[in-house]
Design a protein around this motif. Structure first.
Motif, PDB file in Angstrom:
ATOM      1  N   LYS A 842      -2.582  40.543  23.838  1.00 11.70           N
ATOM      2  CA  LYS A 842      -3.486  41.268  22.957  1.00 11.70           C
ATOM      3  C   LYS A 842      -4.197  40.293  22.018  1.00 11.70           C
ATOM      4  O   LYS A 842      -3.658  39.263  21.606  1.00 11.70           O
ATOM      5  N   ILE A 843      -5.439  40.660  21.726  1.00  5.38           N
ATOM      6  CA  ILE A 843      -6.277  39.859  20.839  1.00  5.38           C
ATOM      7  C   ILE A 843      -6.740  40.776  19.708  1.00  5.38           C
ATOM      8  O   ILE A 843      -7.320  41.826  19.959  1.00  5.38           O
ATOM      9  N   GLU A 844      -6.468  40.328  18.479  1.00 11.33           N
ATOM     10  CA  GLU A 844      -6.845  41.116  17.319  1.00 11.33           C
ATOM     11  C   GLU A 844      -8.092  40.521  16.692  1.00 11.33           C
ATOM     12  O   GLU A 844      -8.169  39.309  16.442  1.00 11.33           O
ATOM     13  N   SER A 845      -9.077  41.363  16.440  1.00  9.03           N
ATOM     14  CA  SER A 845     -10.326  40.906  15.853  1.00  9.03           C
ATOM     15  C   SER A 845     -10.178  40.776  14.334  1.00  9.03           C
ATOM     16  O   SER A 845      -9.170  41.200  13.746  1.00  9.03           O
ATOM     17  N   ALA A 846     -11.220  40.179  13.719  1.00 10.59           N
ATOM     18  CA  ALA A 846     -11.228  40.086  12.256  1.00 10.59           C
ATOM     19  C   ALA A 846     -11.424  41.474  11.659  1.00 10.59           C
ATOM     20  O   ALA A 846     -11.955  42.386  12.288  1.00 10.59           O
ATOM     21  N   CYS A 847     -10.990  41.601  10.436  1.00  9.56           N
ATOM     22  CA  CYS A 847     -11.120  42.881   9.737  1.00  9.56           C
ATOM     23  C   CYS A 847     -12.549  43.007   9.220  1.00  9.56           C
ATOM     24  O   CYS A 847     -12.988  42.253   8.350  1.00  9.56           O
ATOM     25  N   ILE A 848     -13.273  43.963   9.808  1.00  8.58           N
ATOM     26  CA  ILE A 848     -14.677  44.162   9.455  1.00  8.58           C
ATOM     27  C   ILE A 848     -14.840  45.578   8.952  1.00  8.58           C
ATOM     28  O   ILE A 848     -14.580  46.545   9.684  1.00  8.58           O
ATOM     29  N   GLN A 849     -15.269  45.651   7.683  1.00 10.46           N
ATOM     30  CA  GLN A 849     -15.508  46.960   7.053  1.00 10.46           C
ATOM     31  C   GLN A 849     -14.286  47.855   7.177  1.00 10.46           C
ATOM     32  O   GLN A 849     -14.384  49.036   7.473  1.00 10.46           O
ATOM     33  N   GLY A 850     -13.122  47.284   6.995  1.00 13.82           N
ATOM     34  CA  GLY A 850     -11.891  48.067   6.976  1.00 13.82           C
ATOM     35  C   GLY A 850     -11.384  48.455   8.354  1.00 13.82           C
ATOM     36  O   GLY A 850     -10.488  49.286   8.458  1.00 13.82           O
ATOM     37  N   ILE A 851     -11.961  47.891   9.439  1.00  8.62           N
ATOM     38  CA  ILE A 851     -11.556  48.248  10.800  1.00  8.62           C
ATOM     39  C   ILE A 851     -11.189  46.970  11.546  1.00  8.62           C
ATOM     40  O   ILE A 851     -11.946  46.002  11.544  1.00  8.62           O
ATOM     41  N   MET A 852     -10.033  47.012  12.215  1.00 12.48           N
ATOM     42  CA  MET A 852      -9.597  45.901  13.048  1.00 12.48           C
ATOM     43  C   MET A 852      -9.398  46.419  14.471  1.00 12.48           C
ATOM     44  O   MET A 852      -8.759  47.455  14.696  1.00 12.48           O
ATOM     45  N   ARG A 853      -9.935  45.736  15.473  1.00  8.31           N
ATOM     46  CA  ARG A 853      -9.859  46.134  16.867  1.00  8.31           C
ATOM     47  C   ARG A 853      -8.872  45.223  17.603  1.00  8.31           C
ATOM     48  O   ARG A 853      -8.951  44.000  17.490  1.00  8.31           O
ATOM     49  N   THR A 854      -7.976  45.899  18.359  1.00 10.36           N
ATOM     50  CA  THR A 854      -7.002  45.175  19.171  1.00 10.36           C
ATOM     51  C   THR A 854      -7.381  45.343  20.629  1.00 10.36           C
ATOM     52  O   THR A 854      -7.412  46.458  21.145  1.00 10.36           O
ATOM     53  N   THR A 855      -7.676  44.254  21.300  1.00 12.20           N
ATOM     54  CA  THR A 855      -8.101  44.257  22.692  1.00 12.20           C
ATOM     55  C   THR A 855      -7.058  43.555  23.544  1.00 12.20           C
ATOM     56  O   THR A 855      -6.502  42.529  23.146  1.00 12.20           O
ATOM     57  N   TYR A 856      -6.787  44.155  24.732  1.00  6.82           N
ATOM     58  CA  TYR A 856      -5.808  43.592  25.661  1.00  6.82           C
ATOM     59  C   TYR A 856      -6.554  42.939  26.824  1.00  6.82           C
ATOM     60  O   TYR A 856      -7.456  43.543  27.416  1.00  6.82           O
TER      61      TYR A 856
END
Length: 990
Positions: A842-856
């Motif tokens: 899994k790859i976690e994105s930076a926190c942007i505008q209070g939202i973080m996206r986790t991609t597998y």
């Protein structure tokens, strides 16, 4: 009044029940002197009770007491034996029978109750409170509930009773329809007469009805009768109990009816004198008392017997089903899509789906075992004494007998002894004829127009006969056995029933399965020749409803197998019993499957587990052959099979799971082209059937040059292909031979059972092991005295798309270097281990505008295929760096303010001490030789410390204090100290 009643009072044989009625009428006349005159609408006529002579009187009875006077005089009534015919009513005014008007009906000598919008007059329902140990159960709400076309019982643990009292003028009867689907409820019906004695003509306990409404009939005696329907629940599950339903209650024996009943909504009566109302046909409706039905508008529909039209919903995928046409002369069939009938959906409504195009040509499945394909491309049964695997019929050899029965595993058309039907709880007649449809490899339930309908599939056989080998075995109680493989998928509490019995209408439930069930097998032993009917009933949901919510739920039946059937066909022949053919040459072996005979003794011994029996040699322990790794024996213990799935344990303890099912279809591979001395090009073609259970397609190689049309089949075979135009054929196949008709093992080792697959033939730098299939051919030659063998290496290559790559060793371009051992390499993504959780990260994105996206994403390089899928991207709330920056600035600002406040506070304290110290020094200057007392703390004599505090610590606001700080220093640089004089005035010292 006495004069009017004298004819009645003069009778000596009038029953005692007449006098109370006459007394009431007399009292009514005496007390009604001042009431208005009665009109015809204010009263109705009734008959008195019949006397011993069979006579009665007609008297007028007010509709409401004490409303009018001057009722008609009593009149001699008709004889008690008088009755009207069906479709007629007794006009009490003329005492003659009249025909019912159109739109109404009459039973003549009976009453009927077919409308249950509310509880009809005369019916009483109540729940019986119970004491269960120390607990008291209030059952006042456990009653029968009207549901429109029927009345439903309670489903809890209380006892609920529905009763109806009626007085019959002559012997009659009661009939009613009931649906009793759940044996978790006790259901009884009984009748009590004038002496409270129950009828004993029939059993009071009702029989369950799994798939359709049933009728019940009981004779009634003359006089008063009370009818009781009573239910009691036990061991109930709230989500599975189904209520008992009643409808169409009819009672005869009342001698007459004084009025006709209007036809209920959804029915009509066109002619006067009707005894019943006919239901409106589909797509029409009627109101109560209708003489004709009205057609629905084009965009609306109605079922049979509907009281209104409903708007057609948009067509969905659950409104059509698929089936196959019979095979044609080319051995092909068409895939057909059809709407469910009656079609109620609209194809033109918004969001509607269209019926998929039909006509796709598909290869017909083979005939079922015991059948063969005739010239008309239809499957016909083999003659007696012959057997077939679905292709051609062969005669049983000497010393064997056919194993007769039926085995259905291919479903191109419904077998002649099976039928499909639908039974609905809501209507007496089914509107649909489609329930189960054939689909090649299985028969399945089509989407339904009602979720509560029972989808029935019925198999009927004429009877059973034991084979000769077991007719003398008195210990054998198995007359026959039926086995079927099924599967269900449900979103609600669906049920699949299996029923057996004498006929479709007299079946009993053998087993039931609720909810979703994976593909599995079930067997039922038949012990009586009276059990000749078997039914599978599927219901998507319980309870009375006409909603369509679960049409996608289905049941599938893949295989139905039944043994020892009279008139059955044979799929194989088996050895006869020992000694049956005494004096004749016989190859009979009495041992069962997986057993061998001890030589010279006739004693059978079991082979080790997971082993097979040599077909050519079944005597002695050497007849048993153990199946190799990752294979298992078939049911007949005649061959080792693989289901194309295996697990390989690595040295590091990790287990790799493989699924080679996508590679199980027959595949062809060719060698590089070669040329004869005269320049003719040819290829060596390999036909491969890698793995699979019984019934799979086999690899086949043919010789289409010679007249013999030699054909070989097995796991692996080879033939020579010449691409030329010979006899009108574009490809000529010749010299076929088998190089692997037995699967002996599947492993990652390079050597097994004296067969070697050299790693040097197919070098690799992959860390994944190759999975090797080992096959052995039974045909021997002078060069290959031990027969031929074949190894197929399956190597993982996720980049292979489309056609899989099968290659031969570079140093052996024909696949073999010695002519006996063949080697092939199969590159495929389906040869990779099944993907698991360890194959992705899994790859976690930076926190942007209070939202973080986790991609597998998959780990690279990827060495897996199939298995688990990548989890979907996940979105979660988070706190950004900007937030922490703002938070830190806020905290810093607050800390700074607090620090400044503390600094001011301590600076003020310091100034106060400085002031006191200055004051002390001034005092010391005036009195140089005197020092203040130790506890004065620079306070002069006579001064009050509290007054000093008032001088300097006068309460001010925060901003006022800051302002005062700025004024405490004069313009010349000296601090000013306010003092308070004795008069309370402030002085400034500098």
């Amino acid at each position: 009044m006495y004069y009017l009643l004298r004819p009645l009072l003069g009778l000596t044989h009038v029953r005692c029940v007449v006098y109370p009625l006459l007394a009431i009428l007399l009292a009514f006349q005496i007390e009604s002197k001042d009431l208005p005159m009665c009109k015809e609408s204010d009263y109705h006529y009734e008959y008195t009770e019949c006397d011993v002579l069979g006579s009665r009187w007609r008297v007028g009875v007010p509709n409401k007491p004490n409303t009018c006077t001057n009722l008609p005089d009593p009149v001699k009534g008709t004889q008690c034996t008088f009755s009207c015919n069906t479709g007629e009513f007794l006009d009490m005014k003329t005492q003659e029978c009249q025909k019912c008007a159109a739109g109404t009906y009459s039973l003549g000598t009976g009453v009927a109750f077919d409308e249950w919008d509310s509880m009809p007059p005369g019916f009483v329902t109540h729940g019986i409170n119970m004491d269960a140990g120390d607990a008291y159960m209030n059952c006042s709400n456990s009653t029968w509930t009207p549901k429109g076309d029927f009345i439903a019982s309670n489903t809890d643990e209380c006892t609920s009773t529905l009763s109806y009292a009626i007085s019959l003028k002559k012997p009659g009867s009661v009939t009613f329809q009931y649906l009793y689907p759940d044996n978790s409820i006790f259901f009884e019906f009984y009748v009590q007469n004038d002496q409270c004695q129950s009828s004993v003509e029939q059993s009071r306990w009702m029989k369950t009805t799994e798939n359709d409404w049933d009728s019940h009939y009981v004779q009634l005696s003359r006089g008063n009768n009370v009818l009781y329907w009573r239910t009691t629940g036990f061991s109930l599950n709230a989500n599975s109990v189904k209520p008992i339903l009643l409808r169409n209650i009819a009672i005869s024996g009342v001698a007459y009816t004084s009025e006709c009943f209007p036809c209920k909504a959804g029915t009509y009566s066109t002619e006067p004198g009707g005894s019943r109302c006919a239901p409106c046909p589909a797509n029409s409706y009627s109101r109560k008392g209708a003489t004709a039905c009205q057609e629905c508008e084009k965009e609306k529909y109605a079922g049979i017997g509907s009281g209104e039209c409903l708007t057609r919903p948009p067509c969905k995928e659950g409104d059509y089903f698929y089936t196959h046409t019979p095979c044609d002369s080319n051995r092909t069939t068409q895939l057909m899509y059809k709407w469910i009938e009656p079609k109620i959906c609209s194809e033109t409504a918004d969001g509607a789906v269209q019926l998929p195009a039909s006509g796709q040509m598909m290869t017909c499945p083979p005939c079922n075992p015991g059948f063969f394909m005739n010239n008309a491309s239809t499957c016909q049964p083999c003659p007696h004494g012959f057997y077939s695997n679905g292709s051609v019929c062969s005669e049983c050899s000497a010393g064997t007998e056919p194993v007769v029965g039926f085995e259905y595993k291919w479903w191109n058309r419904m077998p002649s002894n099976m039928k499909s039907s639908v039974y609905s709880n809501e209507y007496s007649d089914s509107e649909r004829t489609t329930a189960w449809e054939v689909a090649g490899e299985y028969v399945y339930t089509t989407p339904g127009d009602m979720d509560t309908g029972f989808m029935l599939l019925t198999l009927t056989v004429p009877g059973y006969r034991l084979p000769h080998t077991v007719t003398t075995d008195e210990m054998n109680t198995e007359l026959s056995k039926i086995t079927f493989v099924f599967e269900t998928k449900c979103t609600d509490n669906c049920v699949l029933y299996f029923m057996a019995g004498v006929s479709e209408r007299n079946n009993f439930v053998v087993e039931r399965w609720r909810g979703t069930n994976g593909k599995q097998s079930y067997s039922y032993i038949i012990k009586s020749n009276s059990t000749v009917s078997f039914s599978w009933g599927f219901q998507r949901t319980a309870g009375p409803t006409t909603e369509k919510l679960y049409s996608a739920d289905f049941a599938k039946i893949y295989v139905v197998r039944i043994t020892n059937v009279i008139g059955g066909v044979a799929s194989k022949c088996r050895h006869c019993a020992l000694g049956m053919l005494q004096g004749a040459e016989s190859t009979c072996v009495p041992c069962p499957a997986s057993h061998y005979m001890v030589e010279g003794s006739g004693v059978c011994k079991a082979c080790p587990a997971n082993s097979i029996i040599r077909a050519e040699h079944q005597v002695g322990p050497e007849a048993c052959v153990r199946c190799g790794p990752n294979t298992h024996s078939n049911k007949a213990h005649s061959a080792c099979l693989s289901d194309c799935r295996l697990a390989v344990k690595q040295r590091d303890g990790e287990t790799l799971h493989y699924d080679f099912s996508p590679l199980s279809n027959v595949t062809a591979a060719q060698s590089s082209p070669r040329f004869t001395t005269k320049g003719l090009k040819f290829f060596q073609q390999f036909s491969i059937g890698l793995c699979g259970e019984e019934g799979r397609a086999m690899a086949t190689c043919v010789d289409n040059i010679t007249e013999s049309r030699k054909e070989l089949s097995g796991y692996v075979c080879q033939s020579t292909i010449v691409p030329t135009d010979v006899r009108g054929q574009t490809v000529v196949s010749s010299q076929p031979f088998s190089i692997g008709d037995t699967l002996i093992g599947i492993t990652t080792k390079s050597t097994f059972d004296q067969i070697t697959s050299p790693e040097g033939n197919f070098p690799t730098d992959s860390t994944l092991p190759d999975v090797i299939f080992y096959y052995r051919g039974s045909e021997t030659t002078q060069a290959c005295k031990k027969g031929r063998s074949t190894t197929i290496r399956l190597r993982c290559n996720p980049s292979v798309r489309g056609n899989d790559l099968i290659s031969l060793p570079s140093k052996c371009p024909e696949g073999t270097c010695d002519g006996c051992s063949f080697h092939l390499l199969w590159l495929s993504r389906h040869a990779c281990p099944l993907c698991s959780e360890r194959h992705y990260k899994k790859i976690e994105s930076a926190c942007i505008q209070g939202i973080m996206r986790t991609t597998y994403v998959w780990q690279q390089p990827l060495h897996c295929f199939g298995g688990v899928t990548l989890p979907p991207q996940m979105v979660s709330a988070c706190v950004t760096l900007d937030f922490w920056l703002k938070f830190g600035v806020s905290i810093g600002s607050v800390a700074a303010l607090l620090l400044i406040s503390l600094s001011c506070y301590f600076w003020k304290k310091t100034r106060k001490l400085e002031y006191k110290y200055s004051k002390l020094m001034m005092t010391a200057g005036e009195k140089e030789c005197e020092l203040p007392a130790a506890d004065s703390c620079a306070i002069m004599e006579g001064e009050d410390a509290e007054e000093d505090e008032l001088i300097y610590l006068t309460k001010k606001s925060f901003f006022g204090k800051i302002k005062s700080f700025s004024r405490e220093r004069t313009s010349d640089g000296f601090d000013s100290v306010p003092l308070k004089s004795s008069a309370g005035l402030e002085m400034e010292m500098s």
